[in-house]
Design an enzyme around this catalytic site. Structure first.
Site, PDB file in Angstrom:
ATOM      1  N   HIS A 197      -5.673  -2.431  -6.488  1.00 55.37           N
ATOM      2  CA  HIS A 197      -4.362  -3.060  -6.310  1.00 55.37           C
ATOM      3  C   HIS A 197      -4.564  -4.575  -6.375  1.00 55.37           C
ATOM      4  CE1 HIS A 197      -0.600  -4.382  -4.603  1.00 55.37           C
ATOM      5  NE2 HIS A 197      -0.111  -3.170  -4.839  1.00 55.37           N
ATOM      6  N   SER A 200       8.623  -3.887  -7.550  1.00 56.12           N
ATOM      7  CA  SER A 200      10.048  -3.943  -7.203  1.00 56.12           C
ATOM      8  C   SER A 200      10.855  -2.771  -7.752  1.00 56.12           C
ATOM      9  CB  SER A 200      10.652  -5.274  -7.653  1.00 56.12           C
ATOM     10  OG  SER A 200      10.028  -6.346  -6.967  1.00 56.12           O
ATOM     11  N   ASN A 259       3.415   3.288  -1.650  1.00 58.50           N
ATOM     12  CA  ASN A 259       2.306   2.484  -1.125  1.00 58.50           C
ATOM     13  C   ASN A 259       2.848   1.733   0.084  1.00 58.50           C
ATOM     14  OD1 ASN A 259       0.278   0.720  -0.528  1.00 58.50           O
ATOM     15  ND2 ASN A 259       0.363  -0.412  -2.473  1.00 58.50           N
ATOM     16  N   TRP A 260       2.502   2.241   1.245  1.00 58.00           N
ATOM     17  CA  TRP A 260       3.057   1.645   2.475  1.00 58.00           C
ATOM     18  C   TRP A 260       2.440   0.284   2.782  1.00 58.00           C
ATOM     19  CZ3 TRP A 260       3.345   6.141   6.636  1.00 58.00           C
ATOM     20  CH2 TRP A 260       4.249   7.109   6.194  1.00 58.00           C
ATOM     21  N   GLY A 279       6.328   0.057  -3.447  1.00 59.69           N
ATOM     22  CA  GLY A 279       5.946  -0.615  -2.211  1.00 59.69           C
ATOM     23  C   GLY A 279       7.086  -0.618  -1.206  1.00 59.69           C
ATOM     24  N   GLY A 280       7.785  -1.739  -1.115  1.00 59.64           N
ATOM     25  CA  GLY A 280       8.828  -1.937  -0.104  1.00 59.64           C
ATOM     26  C   GLY A 280       9.818  -0.784   0.000  1.00 59.64           C
ATOM     27  N   GLY A 290       6.838  -7.164  -4.932  1.00 64.01           N
ATOM     28  CA  GLY A 290       7.437  -7.706  -3.715  1.00 64.01           C
ATOM     29  C   GLY A 290       8.355  -8.894  -3.958  1.00 64.01           C
TER      30      GLY A 290
END
Ligand code: 13P
Length: 313
Positions: free
Chosen positions: A148, A263, A64-65, A284-285, A225
């Site tokens: 989300h 994370s 998920n950018w 994500g990240g 995150g």
């Protein structure tokens, strides 16, 4: 996050939640609202029939950018990912809307699929700023993330709105990845199970038996995150709750893929994916770094082999 959690991040103790009030403990009292019956004991699977290998669930890793990248960096990232192929797991990237055309071109001939991070619950019409599911299908999207927490919170999306988005996505041949998850306060108030069940229940009621066609992502909000990952046991406990709820609605729940998000990194992916009800990750990240994301995808592939090995013994 509460002060304790923030202190831990600042102290570089990311990933460990043992001291956070409300954190579950295997020996202590129930501290998060997840019934103990759903917890895995040690490394023994509660129900071997539900093992990934037995159920034939192929792991799925989705990047998920979020609202990151440029046209140039997107192409660069995908080219690097392509050079790391093939993966034994399914891999998808959910990118910002404006990049979909270029992403579709860059991924031509690859087994990596692509998707978006949201869609409207409505069909095309006078809805300024919205993007219709049918448009995503037109760009060759396979998946679309709905519900989300960043949309539930910042765009006030209700459980029913999320369910309606999932329905519209399905009706256009997209696979919705429906996110559920609790805040830190809800976990501390022992509401985890009630919250995720409420969120999923709206989707089940709206989709009926078609719920088996979705992917569910459990994303505890306190882990998104923050560098604070749910432990494999915490994640597995919630995944077992969700699969049981799905099983009451569909006989195909055993074949459904439930992803963990929050994370996920190359360092913690293997332990998470080894859990019996965790079928991959929503990342994500770490999905913005080709090496890190490839390593997570390989960890998912390894989980299949591990699971196959276990089922033979
Ligand atoms: P992080 O992996 O950056 O914690 O984000 C998780 C997430 O929100 C994926 O949808």
């Amino acid at each position: 996050l509460d002060g304790v959690a923030l202190d831990r991040i600042q102290a570089g103790q990311a990933g460990g939640l043992q001291d956070i009030p409300g954190r579950s403990s295997r020996t202590g009292p129930r501290a998060d609202g997840v019934e103990s019956a759903h917890r895995k004991v040690g490394v023994v699977m509660v129900n071997p029939q539900l093992s990934k290998a037995g159920a034939g669930r192929r792991p799925l890793v989705v990047g998920n950018w979020k609202m990151n990248g440029t046209r140039a960096s997107s192409v660069q990232l995908l080219s690097a990912l392509r050079s790391a192929e093939p993966f034994d797991s399914d891999v998808s990237v959910c990118v910002p809307f404006p990049y979909l055309g270029e992403v579709a071109l860059t991924l031509q001939g690859s087994r990596i699929t692509w998707g978006a991070q949201d869609c409207s619950h409505l069909e095309p019409g006078a809805h300024t700023g919205d993007v219709a599911a049918v448009m995503l299908a037109d760009f060759g999207c396979r998946h679309v993330i709905v519900g989300h927490s960043e949309r539930r919170v910042h765009h006030a999306e209700s459980d029913q709105r999320v369910a309606d988005k999932a329905k519209t996505a399905l009706s256009h041949g997209l696979t919705p990845i429906v996110c559920v998850g609790e805040t830190l306060e809800e976990r501390q108030a022992m509401q985890t199970e009630a919250v995720v069940k409420r969120q999923l229940s709206a989707v089940i009621h709206t989709l009926g038996h078609c719920v088996s066609q979705i992917v569910v992502a459990y994303e505890p909000i306190w882990a998104i995150g923050t560098g604070l990952t749910a432990t494999p046991e915490q994640a597995q406990a919630v995944h077992a709750v969700l699969r049981a709820q799905l099983a009451a609605a569909s006989t195909q729940a055993v074949d459904m893929r439930l992803l963990y998000g929050g994370s996920v990194t190359a360092a913690n992916a293997s332990a998470l994916f080894a859990q019996s009800d965790i079928d991959g990750g929503l990342v994500g990240g770490a999905s913005l770094k080709a090496n890190e994301f490839s390593a997570i995808c390989r960890a998912a592939s390894a989980a299949v082999h591990e699971s196959l090995g276990k089922s033979k013994t």
